[in-house]
Write an enzyme that holds these catalytic residues in place. Structure first.
Site, PDB file in Angstrom:
ATOM      1  N   CYS A 187      24.042 -47.313 -89.058  1.00  0.00           N
ATOM      2  CA  CYS A 187      25.412 -47.568 -88.597  1.00  0.00           C
ATOM      3  C   CYS A 187      25.433 -47.949 -87.122  1.00  0.00           C
ATOM      4  O   CYS A 187      26.278 -48.718 -86.685  1.00  0.00           O
ATOM      5  CB  CYS A 187      26.265 -46.342 -88.837  1.00  0.00           C
ATOM      6  SG  CYS A 187      25.536 -44.854 -88.113  1.00  0.00           S
ATOM      7  N   GLU A 223      30.295 -35.800 -84.414  1.00  0.00           N
ATOM      8  CA  GLU A 223      29.138 -35.046 -84.867  1.00  0.00           C
ATOM      9  C   GLU A 223      28.233 -34.839 -83.656  1.00  0.00           C
ATOM     10  O   GLU A 223      28.424 -35.438 -82.612  1.00  0.00           O
ATOM     11  CB  GLU A 223      28.375 -35.821 -85.959  1.00  0.00           C
ATOM     12  CG  GLU A 223      29.213 -36.165 -87.184  1.00  0.00           C
ATOM     13  CD  GLU A 223      29.322 -35.045 -88.203  1.00  0.00           C
ATOM     14  OE1 GLU A 223      29.007 -33.891 -87.869  1.00  0.00           O
ATOM     15  OE2 GLU A 223      29.745 -35.321 -89.338  1.00  0.00           O
ATOM     16  N   GLU A 276      32.707 -40.715 -89.991  1.00  0.00           N
ATOM     17  CA  GLU A 276      31.614 -41.443 -89.329  1.00  0.00           C
ATOM     18  C   GLU A 276      31.390 -42.704 -90.135  1.00  0.00           C
ATOM     19  O   GLU A 276      30.773 -42.671 -91.204  1.00  0.00           O
ATOM     20  CB  GLU A 276      30.335 -40.585 -89.315  1.00  0.00           C
ATOM     21  CG  GLU A 276      30.404 -39.360 -88.446  1.00  0.00           C
ATOM     22  CD  GLU A 276      30.318 -39.673 -86.963  1.00  0.00           C
ATOM     23  OE1 GLU A 276      30.213 -40.857 -86.584  1.00  0.00           O
ATOM     24  OE2 GLU A 276      30.372 -38.721 -86.168  1.00  0.00           O
ATOM     25  N   ASN A 323      21.632 -44.121 -96.342  1.00  0.00           N
ATOM     26  CA  ASN A 323      20.699 -44.788 -95.414  1.00  0.00           C
ATOM     27  C   ASN A 323      19.758 -43.825 -94.698  1.00  0.00           C
ATOM     28  O   ASN A 323      18.583 -44.132 -94.513  1.00  0.00           O
ATOM     29  CB  ASN A 323      21.450 -45.691 -94.433  1.00  0.00           C
ATOM     30  CG  ASN A 323      22.447 -44.947 -93.597  1.00  0.00           C
ATOM     31  OD1 ASN A 323      23.053 -43.986 -94.046  1.00  0.00           O
ATOM     32  ND2 ASN A 323      22.630 -45.379 -92.374  1.00  0.00           N
TER      33      ASN A 323
HETATM   34  P1  NAD Z   1      29.853 -45.372 -99.180  1.00  0.00           P
HETATM   35  O1  NAD Z   1      31.147 -45.183 -98.507  1.00  0.00           O
HETATM   36  O2  NAD Z   1      29.785 -46.283-100.332  1.00  0.00           O
HETATM   37  O3  NAD Z   1      29.278 -43.977 -99.724  1.00  0.00           O
HETATM   38  C1  NAD Z   1      29.132 -42.854 -98.875  1.00  0.00           C
HETATM   39  C2  NAD Z   1      29.343 -41.599 -99.701  1.00  0.00           C
HETATM   40  O4  NAD Z   1      30.679 -41.612-100.183  1.00  0.00           O
HETATM   41  C3  NAD Z   1      28.437 -41.476-100.924  1.00  0.00           C
HETATM   42  O5  NAD Z   1      28.114 -40.127-101.130  1.00  0.00           O
HETATM   43  C4  NAD Z   1      29.335 -41.971-102.047  1.00  0.00           C
HETATM   44  O6  NAD Z   1      28.987 -41.469-103.319  1.00  0.00           O
HETATM   45  C5  NAD Z   1      30.675 -41.449-101.596  1.00  0.00           C
HETATM   46  N1  NAD Z   1      31.800 -42.198-102.169  1.00  0.00           N
HETATM   47  C6  NAD Z   1      31.842 -43.512-102.496  1.00  0.00           C
HETATM   48  N2  NAD Z   1      33.048 -43.805-103.034  1.00  0.00           N
HETATM   49  C7  NAD Z   1      33.766 -42.653-103.026  1.00  0.00           C
HETATM   50  C8  NAD Z   1      35.073 -42.309-103.476  1.00  0.00           C
HETATM   51  N3  NAD Z   1      35.884 -43.209-104.034  1.00  0.00           N
HETATM   52  N4  NAD Z   1      35.484 -41.035-103.299  1.00  0.00           N
HETATM   53  C9  NAD Z   1      34.695 -40.115-102.728  1.00  0.00           C
HETATM   54  N5  NAD Z   1      33.421 -40.377-102.316  1.00  0.00           N
HETATM   55  C10 NAD Z   1      32.980 -41.630-102.453  1.00  0.00           C
HETATM   56  O7  NAD Z   1      28.826 -45.769 -98.038  1.00  0.00           O
HETATM   57  P2  NAD Z   1      27.310 -46.134 -98.218  1.00  0.00           P
HETATM   58  O8  NAD Z   1      27.249 -47.491 -98.796  1.00  0.00           O
HETATM   59  O9  NAD Z   1      26.605 -45.015 -98.919  1.00  0.00           O
HETATM   60  O10 NAD Z   1      26.806 -46.120 -96.708  1.00  0.00           O
HETATM   61  C11 NAD Z   1      26.823 -47.231 -95.909  1.00  0.00           C
HETATM   62  C12 NAD Z   1      27.956 -47.145 -94.922  1.00  0.00           C
HETATM   63  O11 NAD Z   1      27.891 -45.910 -94.212  1.00  0.00           O
HETATM   64  C13 NAD Z   1      27.892 -48.204 -93.858  1.00  0.00           C
HETATM   65  O12 NAD Z   1      29.162 -48.748 -93.652  1.00  0.00           O
HETATM   66  C14 NAD Z   1      27.425 -47.456 -92.628  1.00  0.00           C
HETATM   67  O13 NAD Z   1      27.795 -48.038 -91.414  1.00  0.00           O
HETATM   68  C15 NAD Z   1      28.040 -46.139 -92.823  1.00  0.00           C
HETATM   69  N6  NAD Z   1      27.320 -45.110 -92.063  1.00  0.00           N
HETATM   70  C16 NAD Z   1      27.906 -44.559 -90.978  1.00  0.00           C
HETATM   71  C17 NAD Z   1      27.227 -43.620 -90.219  1.00  0.00           C
HETATM   72  C18 NAD Z   1      27.833 -42.978 -88.998  1.00  0.00           C
HETATM   73  O14 NAD Z   1      27.320 -41.972 -88.547  1.00  0.00           O
HETATM   74  N7  NAD Z   1      28.890 -43.513 -88.413  1.00  0.00           N
HETATM   75  C19 NAD Z   1      25.945 -43.250 -90.594  1.00  0.00           C
HETATM   76  C20 NAD Z   1      25.381 -43.832 -91.710  1.00  0.00           C
HETATM   77  C21 NAD Z   1      26.089 -44.761 -92.460  1.00  0.00           C
END
Ligand code: NAD
Length: 473
Positions: free
Chosen positions: A282, A453, A248, A150
């Site tokens: 997020c 963070e 996060e 995002n």
């Molecule tokens: P996601 O969990 O699908 O992916 C995030 C990262 O994890 C990517 O690099 C992905 O390739 C990796 N990943 C996915 N499956 C994995 C696995 N089985 N093993 C290891 N790595 C894996 O999340 P997304 O869809 O990319 O992002 C959206 C989510 O992120 C939302 O829930 C959002 O709220 C959250 N988010 C949180 C923050 C924060 O600072 N708290 C900031 C931005 C996004």
């Protein structure tokens, strides 16, 4: 012809061991974009080995030298901002103003931690005569940073800058959908003099590259930003090896508006939660809780302003096809359950927005608290409103969520604003538009994760405290 992007390992581009590449798209048009290396465990191993080789010298360097190197990375981001904005736009469809903000903030992360590392250290502990006892902040070694799609460059820099400042070497694994800005960052950093191997980037999917990275025996700490489901999975991988991690995760953050608050600014904040990155944030405050006496008036003003938002001008597309489908599924399910949107509620049927992954900015007014729309993170341009009766009811409703990332409070009674802020279960609360910046620690309560963070706290999180005690007798 799409460009192919390789991993960045030990200061140079490295083709994937498996020889395969993953496609990306421009979500503003759905046209195919560049391809990125499809990393596997073999690539992860090369990157972690390069990081381990580089880390000792990096950690031993004087803080002033590490600081200087990070300042040069900040300079490189600023000098390369046009190219960084370009590659980020190509796979996210973001608007120019937002890209500028994100790239500037990415440089600021390096600038900030370049300064912090020169002023944060251990302490001496007075145990009386005959002893000299002190603590040191020591790096973990190799840190894995796994980041989402995002705010791709921004989320990466948020983790990388403090991890590097603390003397760790990093292997970053950005989202496979938005890897190019993190790869470019690593190239710019190398060209700016960051020693080879201190920052490496392996691209690929979560299961094929992310899990092997988290599970690699040489990785000593993990920084993860992403979904709750992946966070839970990585927490088990980390637990298996007793490796600490920062999580996060998601949010469903409340914006609490009292009748005596600055309603103009509160309405603007609610509209911003829908428009900024099309709600794919997020910390977006997409649960608008309004004191009952002014609920209908505030909701009507928000609906009116949201209805005037224009795709490609005021907000961008959903960044992934899967997220576009997920948001539309949420909206369809809400309709089936009898909830009708006051504005928006679906995709664009015609015009340029229909060619891209744009979702109409949507507001549901007076949503029951048990409705999935009011409870689940939608991660799209969708806001729900709910009335509350009084201060205790406002706090109860704000806390009626599994998440606890961020909250906003608007009240003309400052003491009440602070009282409510103290009672809300969230990692950060902005009262009357208070600033949440790089200097302010950021992280979750409850299902929004743990660890911090930003701020000085992040530098501490990427370091471990060692006590050294010398007997003078
Ligand atoms: P996601 O969990 O699908 O992916 C995030 C990262 O994890 C990517 O690099 C992905 O390739 C990796 N990943 C996915 N499956 C994995 C696995 N089985 N093993 C290891 N790595 C894996 O999340 P997304 O869809 O990319 O992002 C959206 C989510 O992120 C939302 O829930 C959002 O709220 C959250 N988010 C949180 C923050 C924060 O600072 N708290 C900031 C931005 C996004």
């Amino acid at each position: 012809m799409p460009l192919r992007h390789d991993h960045w390992i030990a200061g140079k581009a490295e083709a994937p061991a498996g020889g395969a590449y993953l496609p990306t798209i421009d979500p503003a048009t759905r046209q195919p974009g560049d391809e990125v290396a499809r990393g596997t465990a073999a690539d992860v191993d090369r990157a972690v080995t390069a990081a381990a080789d580089a880390q000792t010298d990096w950690a031993r360097a004087a803080g002033a030298d590490r600081s200087e190197a990070l300042h040069r990375v900040a300079d490189a981001i600023e000098d390369g901002s046009a190219e960084l904005m370009d590659v980020e736009r190509a796979c996210t469809g973001k608007l120019p103003g937002q890209l500028r903000l994100e790239v500037d903030m990415s440089a600021a992360y390096f600038r900030y931690y370049a300064g912090v590392l020169r002023s944060v250290g251990g302490r001496t502990i007075d145990l009386g005569a005959g002893n000299h006892t002190y603590t040191r902040l020591e790096p973990y070694g190799v840190v894995a940073a796994i980041t989402p799609w995002n705010l791709p460059l921004n989320q990466a820099c948020r983790a990388l800058a403090p991890a590097l400042a603390a003397g760790n070497a990093v292997v970053a694994k950005p989202s496979e959908l938005t890897s190019t800005s993190t790869l470019l960052l690593a190239r710019l950093a190398t060209e700016a003099g960051l020693p080879d191997g201190v920052l490496n980037v392996v691209t690929g999917t979560g299961p094929e590259a992310g899990t092997p990275l988290a599970a690699h025996p040489t990785v000593r700490r993990i920084a993860f930003t992403g979904s709750v489901a992946t966070g839970r999975h990585l927490a088990t991988v980390a637990a298996d090896r007793l490796v600490p991690l920062t999580l996060e995760l998601g949010g469903k953050s409340p914006l609490v508006v009292f009748a005596d608050g600055d309603l103009d600014r509160a309405v603007a904040a609610a509209v911003g939660a829908v428009a900024f990155n099309a709600g794919q944030v997020c910390s977006a405050t997409t649960r608008l809780l309004v004191e009952a006496t002014v609920h209908d008036e505030v909701a009507a003003r928000v609906v009116d302003a949201v209805a005037r938002l224009e795709p490609g001008v005021d907000f961008g597309p959903m960044i992934t096809e899967a997220q576009y489908d997920k948001v539309l599924d949420h909206l369809a399910a809400a309709r089936v359950s009898g909830l009708a949107p006051a504005t928006g509620g679906g995709a664009y049927e015609d015009g340029p927005a229909a060619a891209g992954l744009y979702v109409r900015p949507t507001v549901f007014v007076g949503v029951p608290p048990e409705a999935p729309l009011a409870r689940e993170e939608i991660f799209g341009p969708v806001l729900v409103t709910m009335p509350f009766a009084d201060e205790p009811d406002a706090v109860a409703r704000a806390n009626d969520t599994d998440y606890g990332l961020v909250a906003g409070v608007w009240s003309g009674d400052v003491a009440r604003g602070l009282r409510v802020a103290e009672r809300i279960e969230a990692g950060q609360v902005a009262v009357n538009g208070g600033a949440l910046t790089i200097e302010t620690p950021f992280g979750g309560f409850k299902q929004s994760g743990y660890g911090r963070e930003k701020g000085i706290e992040a530098l501490h999180d990427y370091a471990q405290t060692k006590t050294i005690s010398l007997s003078l007798d």
